[in-house]
Structures are given as structure tokens and as C-alpha cells.
Design a protein around this motif. Structure first.
Motif, short mmCIF file in Angstrom:
data_model
loop_
_atom_site.label_atom_id
_atom_site.label_comp_id
_atom_site.label_asym_id
_atom_site.label_seq_id
_atom_site.Cartn_x
_atom_site.Cartn_y
_atom_site.Cartn_z
N ASP A 1 0.83 -1.19 0.00
CA ASP A 1 0.00 0.00 0.00
C ASP A 1 0.87 1.26 0.00
O ASP A 1 1.88 1.32 0.70
CB ASP A 1 -0.89 0.01 1.25
N ARG A 2 0.46 2.23 -0.82
CA ARG A 2 1.13 3.54 -0.88
C ARG A 2 0.13 4.62 -0.51
O ARG A 2 -0.89 4.79 -1.20
CB ARG A 2 1.70 3.78 -2.28
N LEU A 3 0.38 5.34 0.57
CA LEU A 3 -0.53 6.37 1.04
C LEU A 3 -0.42 7.64 0.20
O LEU A 3 0.61 7.90 -0.43
CB LEU A 3 -0.24 6.70 2.51
N ALA B 1 -3.01 3.93 -3.21
CA ALA B 1 -2.83 2.78 -4.11
C ALA B 1 -2.55 1.52 -3.32
O ALA B 1 -1.86 1.54 -2.29
CB ALA B 1 -1.67 3.06 -5.07
N VAL B 2 -3.07 0.38 -3.82
CA VAL B 2 -2.89 -0.90 -3.14
C VAL B 2 -2.82 -2.01 -4.18
O VAL B 2 -3.41 -1.90 -5.26
CB VAL B 2 -4.05 -1.15 -2.14
N ARG C 1 -6.69 1.95 -7.02
CA ARG C 1 -6.49 3.19 -6.25
C ARG C 1 -7.83 3.64 -5.69
O ARG C 1 -8.88 3.44 -6.30
CB ARG C 1 -5.90 4.30 -7.13
N LEU C 2 -7.78 4.26 -4.51
CA LEU C 2 -8.98 4.80 -3.89
C LEU C 2 -8.87 6.31 -3.86
O LEU C 2 -8.10 6.87 -3.08
CB LEU C 2 -9.14 4.26 -2.46
#
Length: 204
Positions: A70-72, A134-135, A178-179
Motif C-alpha cells: 500500500d502507498r498512502l 494505491a494498493v 487506487r482509492l
């Protein structure tokens, strides 16, 4: 290139011959991932929690360990290490990314009951606007053709283009996504006062 039908890898310029595609094993795991945010809007100076769920969309149970990365979004950092039953997670307070691993078997079609929860803090100087978290998920015995592509993996690296990823769906259909969320500035605390012998209000 890899055949999307057979998962057979062929060197450039070669041909696949004498293959009985009717005997190809399609009973393989296929991991997908999605995530949500509570509250849905990020506010500077406050905390929120991302929740990540993994589903096996394949026709066979998972085998071995699988990993979620996961990338914040920029301006958002971990409050503490993410956690979930059966998951082992890296990432400490102040970091902008993390990874979680599990070897719990997911049967064909099963959505994991063990949700990963990542508490985060939004910086007071974070830039307002739409941000993306992103995950991706990979492993568990799924073949290479069903894992995230090199481009999807690079999107989670520092400076990667998160915008190439599809938007995460509630029915967990992507192996990388991605959220998008709105990040807004917090209203400043305002105190209004008035002296007993004055008609003037003071704001400060």
C-alpha cells in the motif's frame, strides 16, 4: 509474452506447437484487493482509517504466502503499524507506505474475513484536493499472468503514476487499484468574545 489463455511464456519469435489447450489447468487462485476509508473525506490535522480486503477470485484455494502493498497519498502518514487477524504488517508511525503478509488459506471465491486496518494522520499542511491511495495484492500460488503487471507495481513506488490504476471497487475485482478521496482543509478554531462594558466583539 505470456498467453492469457495458457499462462505459457514464450521467448520472442518462437511459437507454441502441439499444445492441447483443452488440458490446461484453470483451477488456480487469483487474488484481488479493494479498500475503503472512514471517514470518507480526509481533513488536515485529523486521523482516519483505511480498511483493506482481499478476495480469491480463482477456482482453487491459495497456496503459501501472499502480500498486500500500500502507498498512502501525499500528506498522509501512518499513525501506527497496520493490523489484521492473521496478517503480519510492516510500517511504523510517520511512514507513507506499508506491506502486510498472510498465509491463511482463501478458498476459491472466498473473501478474507480478516480485514487490514491502517490508521493514518493527515498533515496540517497537506494540499487540499483529490488524492489517491494505491494498493495491490500478489502471491498465494497465483500464476504470473494473474498477478499485478510491472506497470502496476511501479505505480506503488515513490514517484510512480498512481493514476494508471483502476479505481477500487466494493466487489473486489482488481489485483491493483487506487482509492480516490477528497482532502480538505480544517476550519480554524474561532473564539468570539465581548467585554461586558463594550459593544465591540473580538474574534481571535
Amino acid at each position: 509474452p505470456t498467453s492469457s489463455i495458457s499462462v505459457i511464456e514464450l521467448p520472442s519469435g518462437t511459437q507454441s506447437v502441439q499444445n492441447n489447450f483443452g488440458e490446461i489447468n484453470t483451477n488456480l487462485p487469483d487474488l484481488r484487493v479493494s479498500k475503503s476509508l472512514e471517514p470518507a473525506t480526509l481533513v488536515t490535522g485529523t486521523t482516519a482509517t483505511y480498511s483493506i480486503v482481499v478476495r480469491n477470485a480463482g477456482k482453487a484455494g491459495t497456496q503459501g504466502e501472499y502480500e498486500v502493498r500500500d502507498r498512502l497519498p501525499q500528506g498522509v502518514t501512518l499513525v501506527e503499524a497496520p493490523a489484521g487477524e492473521g496478517w503480519t504488517c510492516t510500517g511504523t508511525a510517520g511512514e507513507t507506505g506499508f506491506a502486510c503478509r498472510s498465509a491463511a488459506v482463501l478458498a476459491a471465491g472466498q473473501t478474507s474475513p480478516a480485514v487490514i486496518r491502517a490508521p493514518v494522520r493527515v498533515s496540517t499542511d497537506a494540499v487540499a484536493g483529490t488524492v489517491n491511495n494505491a494498493v495491490l495484492v500478489s502471491g498465494g500460488g497465483e500464476p504470473g499472468a494473474r498477478q499485478p503487471t510491472d506497470e502496476e507495481r511501479s505505480a506503488l513506488e515513490e514517484g510512480g503514476d498512481v493514476g494508471i490504476l483502476p479505481v477500487c471497487e466494493a466487489d473486489v475485482i482488481h489485483n491493483a487499484c487506487r482509492l480516490p478521496s477528497e482532502l480538505v482543509k480544517a476550519w480554524p478554531d474561532v473564539v468570539v468574545s465581548k467585554a461586558a462594558d463594550s459593544a465591540v466583539f473580538t474574534v481571535g
